[in-house]
Design a protein around this motif. Structure first.
Motif, PDB file in Angstrom:
ATOM      1  N   ALA A 156       0.842  -1.206   0.000  1.00  0.00           N
ATOM      2  CA  ALA A 156       0.000   0.000   0.000  1.00  0.00           C
ATOM      3  C   ALA A 156       0.873   1.250   0.000  1.00  0.00           C
ATOM      4  O   ALA A 156       0.589   2.231  -0.705  1.00  0.00           O
ATOM      5  CB  ALA A 156      -0.920  -0.012   1.214  1.00  0.00           C
ATOM      6  N   ALA A 157       1.948   1.234   0.782  1.00  0.00           N
ATOM      7  CA  ALA A 157       2.851   2.381   0.828  1.00  0.00           C
ATOM      8  C   ALA A 157       3.522   2.610  -0.523  1.00  0.00           C
ATOM      9  O   ALA A 157       3.674   3.755  -0.971  1.00  0.00           O
ATOM     10  CB  ALA A 157       3.907   2.162   1.917  1.00  0.00           C
ATOM     11  N   LEU A 158       3.924   1.523  -1.181  1.00  0.00           N
ATOM     12  CA  LEU A 158       4.529   1.654  -2.506  1.00  0.00           C
ATOM     13  C   LEU A 158       3.554   2.272  -3.497  1.00  0.00           C
ATOM     14  O   LEU A 158       3.914   3.124  -4.314  1.00  0.00           O
ATOM     15  CB  LEU A 158       4.985   0.283  -3.004  1.00  0.00           C
ATOM     16  N   GLU A 159       2.296   1.851  -3.443  1.00  0.00           N
ATOM     17  CA  GLU A 159       1.289   2.394  -4.355  1.00  0.00           C
ATOM     18  C   GLU A 159       1.089   3.886  -4.139  1.00  0.00           C
ATOM     19  O   GLU A 159       0.943   4.651  -5.098  1.00  0.00           O
ATOM     20  CB  GLU A 159      -0.038   1.658  -4.161  1.00  0.00           C
ATOM     21  N   LEU A 160       1.112   4.312  -2.886  1.00  0.00           N
ATOM     22  CA  LEU A 160       0.831   5.713  -2.553  1.00  0.00           C
ATOM     23  C   LEU A 160       2.093   6.573  -2.510  1.00  0.00           C
ATOM     24  O   LEU A 160       2.011   7.774  -2.232  1.00  0.00           O
ATOM     25  CB  LEU A 160       0.106   5.789  -1.210  1.00  0.00           C
ATOM     26  N   CYS A 161       3.260   5.932  -2.757  1.00  0.00           N
ATOM     27  CA  CYS A 161       4.543   6.660  -2.787  1.00  0.00           C
ATOM     28  C   CYS A 161       4.843   7.334  -1.456  1.00  0.00           C
ATOM     29  O   CYS A 161       5.255   8.502  -1.395  1.00  0.00           O
ATOM     30  CB  CYS A 161       4.561   7.686  -3.920  1.00  0.00           C
ATOM     31  N   VAL A 162       4.594   6.610  -0.369  1.00  0.00           N
ATOM     32  CA  VAL A 162       4.964   7.078   0.962  1.00  0.00           C
ATOM     33  C   VAL A 162       5.733   5.957   1.651  1.00  0.00           C
ATOM     34  O   VAL A 162       5.752   4.815   1.184  1.00  0.00           O
ATOM     35  CB  VAL A 162       3.725   7.462   1.806  1.00  0.00           C
ATOM     36  N   SER A 163       6.368   6.263   2.754  1.00  0.00           N
ATOM     37  CA  SER A 163       7.064   5.220   3.497  1.00  0.00           C
ATOM     38  C   SER A 163       6.060   4.365   4.256  1.00  0.00           C
ATOM     39  O   SER A 163       4.933   4.801   4.544  1.00  0.00           O
ATOM     40  CB  SER A 163       8.055   5.837   4.489  1.00  0.00           C
ATOM     41  N   GLN A 164       6.474   3.130   4.572  1.00  0.00           N
ATOM     42  CA  GLN A 164       5.587   2.267   5.340  1.00  0.00           C
ATOM     43  C   GLN A 164       5.297   2.861   6.709  1.00  0.00           C
ATOM     44  O   GLN A 164       4.188   2.761   7.224  1.00  0.00           O
ATOM     45  CB  GLN A 164       6.204   0.881   5.491  1.00  0.00           C
ATOM     46  N   ALA A 165       6.307   3.514   7.304  1.00  0.00           N
ATOM     47  CA  ALA A 165       6.106   4.129   8.617  1.00  0.00           C
ATOM     48  C   ALA A 165       5.064   5.239   8.550  1.00  0.00           C
ATOM     49  O   ALA A 165       4.216   5.366   9.450  1.00  0.00           O
ATOM     50  CB  ALA A 165       7.438   4.683   9.129  1.00  0.00           C
ATOM     51  N   ALA A 166       5.105   6.043   7.469  1.00  0.00           N
ATOM     52  CA  ALA A 166       4.135   7.129   7.326  1.00  0.00           C
ATOM     53  C   ALA A 166       2.731   6.577   7.145  1.00  0.00           C
ATOM     54  O   ALA A 166       1.760   7.089   7.725  1.00  0.00           O
ATOM     55  CB  ALA A 166       4.522   8.016   6.143  1.00  0.00           C
ATOM     56  N   LEU A 167       2.606   5.534   6.320  1.00  0.00           N
ATOM     57  CA  LEU A 167       1.290   4.944   6.104  1.00  0.00           C
ATOM     58  C   LEU A 167       0.748   4.343   7.394  1.00  0.00           C
ATOM     59  O   LEU A 167      -0.425   4.526   7.742  1.00  0.00           O
ATOM     60  CB  LEU A 167       1.378   3.884   5.000  1.00  0.00           C
ATOM     61  N   SER A 168       1.606   3.625   8.126  1.00  0.00           N
ATOM     62  CA  SER A 168       1.177   3.030   9.385  1.00  0.00           C
ATOM     63  C   SER A 168       0.743   4.109  10.369  1.00  0.00           C
ATOM     64  O   SER A 168      -0.250   3.956  11.090  1.00  0.00           O
ATOM     65  CB  SER A 168       2.319   2.196   9.966  1.00  0.00           C
ATOM     66  N   HIS A 169       1.458   5.245  10.391  1.00  0.00           N
ATOM     67  CA  HIS A 169       1.111   6.366  11.283  1.00  0.00           C
ATOM     68  C   HIS A 169      -0.254   6.947  10.913  1.00  0.00           C
ATOM     69  O   HIS A 169      -1.066   7.265  11.798  1.00  0.00           O
ATOM     70  CB  HIS A 169       2.190   7.439  11.187  1.00  0.00           C
ATOM     71  N   GLN A 170      -0.516   7.070   9.598  1.00  0.00           N
ATOM     72  CA  GLN A 170      -1.804   7.605   9.157  1.00  0.00           C
ATOM     73  C   GLN A 170      -2.948   6.691   9.589  1.00  0.00           C
ATOM     74  O   GLN A 170      -3.998   7.165  10.053  1.00  0.00           O
ATOM     75  CB  GLN A 170      -1.804   7.773   7.638  1.00  0.00           C
ATOM     76  N   ILE A 171      -2.746   5.388   9.437  1.00  0.00           N
ATOM     77  CA  ILE A 171      -3.809   4.441   9.787  1.00  0.00           C
ATOM     78  C   ILE A 171      -4.020   4.408  11.293  1.00  0.00           C
ATOM     79  O   ILE A 171      -5.160   4.372  11.779  1.00  0.00           O
ATOM     80  CB  ILE A 171      -3.475   3.045   9.238  1.00  0.00           C
ATOM     81  N   ARG A 172      -2.919   4.459  12.052  1.00  0.00           N
ATOM     82  CA  ARG A 172      -3.050   4.480  13.506  1.00  0.00           C
ATOM     83  C   ARG A 172      -3.790   5.738  13.964  1.00  0.00           C
ATOM     84  O   ARG A 172      -4.651   5.686  14.855  1.00  0.00           O
ATOM     85  CB  ARG A 172      -1.671   4.425  14.150  1.00  0.00           C
ATOM     86  N   GLY A 173      -3.496   6.859  13.325  1.00  0.00           N
ATOM     87  CA  GLY A 173      -4.201   8.090  13.654  1.00  0.00           C
ATOM     88  C   GLY A 173      -5.680   8.001  13.339  1.00  0.00           C
ATOM     89  O   GLY A 173      -6.528   8.493  14.100  1.00  0.00           O
ATOM     90  N   LEU A 174      -6.016   7.363  12.200  1.00  0.00           N
ATOM     91  CA  LEU A 174      -7.423   7.195  11.833  1.00  0.00           C
ATOM     92  C   LEU A 174      -8.127   6.310  12.856  1.00  0.00           C
ATOM     93  O   LEU A 174      -9.264   6.603  13.262  1.00  0.00           O
ATOM     94  CB  LEU A 174      -7.503   6.584  10.432  1.00  0.00           C
ATOM     95  N   GLU A 175      -7.465   5.235  13.267  1.00  0.00           N
ATOM     96  CA  GLU A 175      -8.056   4.351  14.281  1.00  0.00           C
ATOM     97  C   GLU A 175      -8.295   5.107  15.590  1.00  0.00           C
ATOM     98  O   GLU A 175      -9.349   4.931  16.225  1.00  0.00           O
ATOM     99  CB  GLU A 175      -7.136   3.159  14.520  1.00  0.00           C
ATOM    100  N   ASP A 176      -7.333   5.946  15.972  1.00  0.00           N
ATOM    101  CA  ASP A 176      -7.488   6.695  17.215  1.00  0.00           C
ATOM    102  C   ASP A 176      -8.661   7.669  17.125  1.00  0.00           C
ATOM    103  O   ASP A 176      -9.431   7.831  18.087  1.00  0.00           O
ATOM    104  CB  ASP A 176      -6.195   7.462  17.522  1.00  0.00           C
ATOM    105  N   ARG A 177      -8.816   8.317  15.970  1.00  0.00           N
ATOM    106  CA  ARG A 177      -9.910   9.288  15.819  1.00  0.00           C
ATOM    107  C   ARG A 177     -11.269   8.600  15.805  1.00  0.00           C
ATOM    108  O   ARG A 177     -12.253   9.133  16.311  1.00  0.00           O
ATOM    109  CB  ARG A 177      -9.728  10.093  14.545  1.00  0.00           C
ATOM    110  N   LEU A 178     -11.324   7.418  15.205  1.00  0.00           N
ATOM    111  CA  LEU A 178     -12.588   6.684  15.146  1.00  0.00           C
ATOM    112  C   LEU A 178     -12.871   5.925  16.444  1.00  0.00           C
ATOM    113  O   LEU A 178     -14.013   5.549  16.708  1.00  0.00           O
ATOM    114  CB  LEU A 178     -12.556   5.685  13.979  1.00  0.00           C
ATOM    115  N   GLY A 179     -11.815   5.664  17.218  1.00  0.00           N
ATOM    116  CA  GLY A 179     -11.990   4.921  18.459  1.00  0.00           C
ATOM    117  C   GLY A 179     -12.192   3.434  18.244  1.00  0.00           C
ATOM    118  O   GLY A 179     -12.802   2.745  19.077  1.00  0.00           O
ATOM    119  N   ILE A 180     -11.710   2.916  17.109  1.00  0.00           N
ATOM    120  CA  ILE A 180     -11.840   1.486  16.800  1.00  0.00           C
ATOM    121  C   ILE A 180     -10.523   0.995  16.196  1.00  0.00           C
ATOM    122  O   ILE A 180      -9.677   1.792  15.791  1.00  0.00           O
ATOM    123  CB  ILE A 180     -12.981   1.212  15.798  1.00  0.00           C
ATOM    124  N   ARG A 181     -10.359  -0.314  16.138  1.00  0.00           N
ATOM    125  CA  ARG A 181      -9.225  -0.906  15.443  1.00  0.00           C
ATOM    126  C   ARG A 181      -9.702  -1.379  14.072  1.00  0.00           C
ATOM    127  O   ARG A 181     -10.703  -2.089  13.961  1.00  0.00           O
ATOM    128  CB  ARG A 181      -8.636  -2.078  16.232  1.00  0.00           C
TER     129      ARG A 181
END
Length: 288
Positions: free
Chosen positions: A26-51
């Motif tokens: 997914a990170a390769l497709e979006l041209c971002v690092s895996q760490a950045a993508l993982s951070h974005q998803i973790r932030g989304l989970e935190d905002r939604l309050g779900i995993r």
């Protein structure tokens, strides 16, 4: 309307990761690092309050909440892409990642790829070859073509092509073979499937012949060794039609052995996307 606290980039990161079920791809497709993508998803989970994902030793898997959210976002992003394509004048191309056993790739699929591209210009096919051992989730693949009996746990399997096996060898060796027991005088090249030669010899009455010879992890390398005169190989005939037609390999005996088929597989846990469905239907038509 999107919730004002949900950034679009995070939603796009989740959609790509859910589609691949793999953060790296997914990170390769979006041209971002895996760490950045993982951070974005973790932030989304935190905002939604779900995993949204279960983090596994090899790859990730959607939670129930993630599985409910993914098709909504996937359809939305596909509609956005299609709408934008109408104004930019270029067709929207969907990426389809495919793992292919090397023998099938070179012996059957590659000569037909131009026809698929012509029929489906909106699908960008990305190929990765393997030796029949593959982890769809761990390697972030949408689909895989592999050889066997079609019984792989957790996978939906579609039969593509029968593949009868027969002994093949260089012309100089073929002239020495009049009956199966003559194989006892030559090296029998083997694959990691140790039962192949014994089953063929049993079917032909070649009692007393012992399969001795080097072991290979790929039918392609076995075939190259056979064409070079290193011994006799038991190979799927339909994957080596060109070598047979050109006389680089000969089939000294008519008896064939059914060891399995080539199958198109995908994870049952993933819904079949439209590009995957179209590729499956094209493969089935070509195989027929």
């Amino acid at each position: 309307m999107l919730h004002p606290t949900l950034p679009l980039n995070a939603l796009r990161a989740f959609e790509a990761a859910a589609r691949h079920q793999n953060f790296t791809r997914a990170a390769l497709e979006l041209c971002v690092s895996q760490a950045a993508l993982s951070h974005q998803i973790r932030g989304l989970e935190d905002r939604l309050g779900i995993r949204l994902f279960h983090r596994l030793p090899r790859g990730v898997a959607l939670t129930d909440e993630g599985a409910a959210l993914y098709p909504v976002l996937n359809e939305s992003f596909e509609r956005i892409s299609a709408s934008i394509a109408r104004y930019t004048g270029g067709p929207a191309r969907e990426v389809l990642t495919l793992g292919v056993v090397g023998t099938f790739a070179t012996g059957w699929l590659l000569p037909r790829l131009a026809a698929f591209e012509a029929a489906h210009p909106d699908i960008e096919l990305r190929l990765q070859t393997h030796n029949n051992r593959i982890d769809l989730a761990g390697e972030g693949l949408d689909l895989a073509i592999r050889f066997g009996d079609g019984d792989w746990q957790g996978q939906a399997c579609t039969a593509i092509l029968d593949a009868p096996f027969a002994p093949l060898c260089a012309p100089a060796l073929a002239r020495r073979l009049k009956q199966p027991r003559d194989l006892a005088t030559l090296p029998l090249l083997r694959s990691y499937r140790s039962d192949e030669w014994p089953r063929w010899l049993q079917a032909t009455g070649g009692s007393g012949v012992e399969a001795r010879g080097p072991v290979f992890d790929s039918s392609l390398t076995v075939a190259m060794a056979a064409a070079g005169g290193a011994g006799v190989a038991l190979l799927p005939l339909r994957m080596f039609e060109q070598e047979l037609a050109e006389g680089r390999l000969l089939q000294p005996f008519a008896t064939t052995l059914e060891l399995g088929r080539y199958w198109l597989t995908r994870l049952r846990s993933r819904a079949e996307r439209e590009p995957a469905k179209r590729f499956r239907e094209w493969l089935q038509a070509q195989g027929a």
